[in-house]
Scaffold this active site. Sequence first.
Site, short mmCIF file in Angstrom:
data_model
loop_
_atom_site.label_atom_id
_atom_site.label_comp_id
_atom_site.label_asym_id
_atom_site.label_seq_id
_atom_site.Cartn_x
_atom_site.Cartn_y
_atom_site.Cartn_z
N LYS A 197 3.37 2.46 -8.75
CA LYS A 197 2.63 2.21 -9.99
C LYS A 197 2.50 3.41 -10.91
CE LYS A 197 -0.32 -1.47 -8.28
NZ LYS A 197 -1.69 -1.81 -7.90
N GLY A 353 2.46 11.20 -0.24
CA GLY A 353 2.60 9.78 0.10
C GLY A 353 3.91 9.45 0.77
P1 AMP Z 1 3.71 5.24 -3.85
O1 AMP Z 1 2.75 5.18 -2.71
O2 AMP Z 1 3.09 5.02 -5.21
O3 AMP Z 1 4.61 6.45 -3.80
O4 AMP Z 1 4.65 3.94 -3.71
C1 AMP Z 1 5.56 3.80 -2.66
C2 AMP Z 1 5.96 2.37 -2.59
O5 AMP Z 1 6.59 1.96 -3.78
C3 AMP Z 1 6.96 2.11 -1.49
O6 AMP Z 1 6.35 1.36 -0.49
C4 AMP Z 1 8.08 1.33 -2.18
O7 AMP Z 1 8.50 0.20 -1.46
C5 AMP Z 1 7.44 0.90 -3.48
N1 AMP Z 1 8.44 0.65 -4.54
C6 AMP Z 1 9.43 1.45 -4.91
N2 AMP Z 1 10.20 0.87 -5.85
C7 AMP Z 1 9.67 -0.34 -6.09
C8 AMP Z 1 10.01 -1.42 -6.96
N3 AMP Z 1 11.07 -1.35 -7.78
N4 AMP Z 1 9.24 -2.53 -6.94
C9 AMP Z 1 8.18 -2.60 -6.11
N5 AMP Z 1 7.80 -1.62 -5.27
C10 AMP Z 1 8.53 -0.50 -5.26
#
Ligand code: AMP
Length: 396
Positions: A197, A353
């Site tokens: 996000k 993360g």
């Molecule tokens: P964060 O904790 O914000 O670094 O988010 C990591 C997560 O983002 C991981 O579990 C990924 O599976 C997810 N992610 C990465 N690319 C996408 C995408 N295009 N659509 C949905 N989720 C995503």
Amino acid sequence: MKTIYDFNFENKKALIRVDFNVPLNENFEVKDSTRILSAKPTIIKILEDGGSCVLMSHLGRPKGIQEKFSLRHIVDTVEDVIGIEVIFVDNCVGEEVEEAVKKLEPGQIILLENLRFHPEEKEGEINFAKQLSRLGDIYVNDAFGTAHRAHASTTIVAQFFPKLKCFGILLAKEIECINKVMETGEKPITAILGGAKVSSKITIIKNILDKVDHIIIGGGMTFTFIKSQGGHIGNSLVEDDKLELAKEILSKAKAKNVQIHLPVDAVVADAFSNEANTQIVAINEIPNGWMGLDIGPETETKFAEVIANSKTILWNGPLGVFEMETFAKGTKALGNAIAQATKRGAFSLVGGGDSVAAVKQFGFQDKVSYVSTGGGAMLESLEGKTLPGIAAILEE
Ligand code: AMP
């Protein structure tokens, strides 16, 4: 910045905040001892000086005293990793603990019971911190993973050790690596931000706009940016309340001469599943019913070029849903590009993360300059915040 190398620990008891919050399996065995291994250099230096170590940590999120969160479970692993016997005491404050510490000889290690069995730890309660302070002559903080928390053992206790407090080797290294990107990084500096996000990365983006030359954006947050520019994103992840913010970031970056690189193509799927049907389409022409779950091949090449020309690289967040094999290719390709740049002399820092999980999954940990041990602490550092655990050591 005082580190353990500024002290001789001969005949001194070091009260060390370590991060032994390790994952356990259903038999309460340590699944991954990386965090214990990370604290080893600090412990060994103190023992070799002729000092002794009082180790304190939390484990999990216990509600009161819960046997399943006892640090007793990790004693054998700590002994194996450090290579000497560990004395375990089943509390972290009180008379019995103080007695055990009094008997501690140079060369010996005590491990205290889970700090979070006492709610005062998370409350940062001063009397609890004072009780902890009786357990050492010099306070050493080597726990980057909790340095963003103003808890009793990570921050408050430091005030009872004026001039007798310092960073352990691990925490000093983490600070040095963040400074190498944010303060003294050799240009061009590139930050890669992925993950789910925009909202969770917004403060980081705003802070690094003044520090870096390039920002590569990938992962789920791509689509909020693409939609803000009028692109069609189909059923991809989007935060509609952040469209204006995305526009604002793009124009701010332009004004500051920071180049933002957005994906140009995507691997799209007709379901959020490893077995979904997929196709590769332009990033701003995603058909309805399809969602972007990874960067496409053209984007891989474009991002790899930016990385190849960078001298300093920061990577936070995967570029796709890397947990599923079908959508892991982009994140792997990016890791490869960073590994190659590092081999040619660039400095690369990975942290925060899920990027650490990705790096480990693909075996890149030895091919980048440094992998941070802190998730939340790393994110807050990149947001430009001074972490309370670090400030407490720096204060006179
Ligand atoms: P964060 O904790 O914000 O670094 O988010 C990591 C997560 O983002 C991981 O579990 C990924 O599976 C997810 N992610 C990465 N690319 C996408 C995408 N295009 N659509 C949905 N989720 C995503």
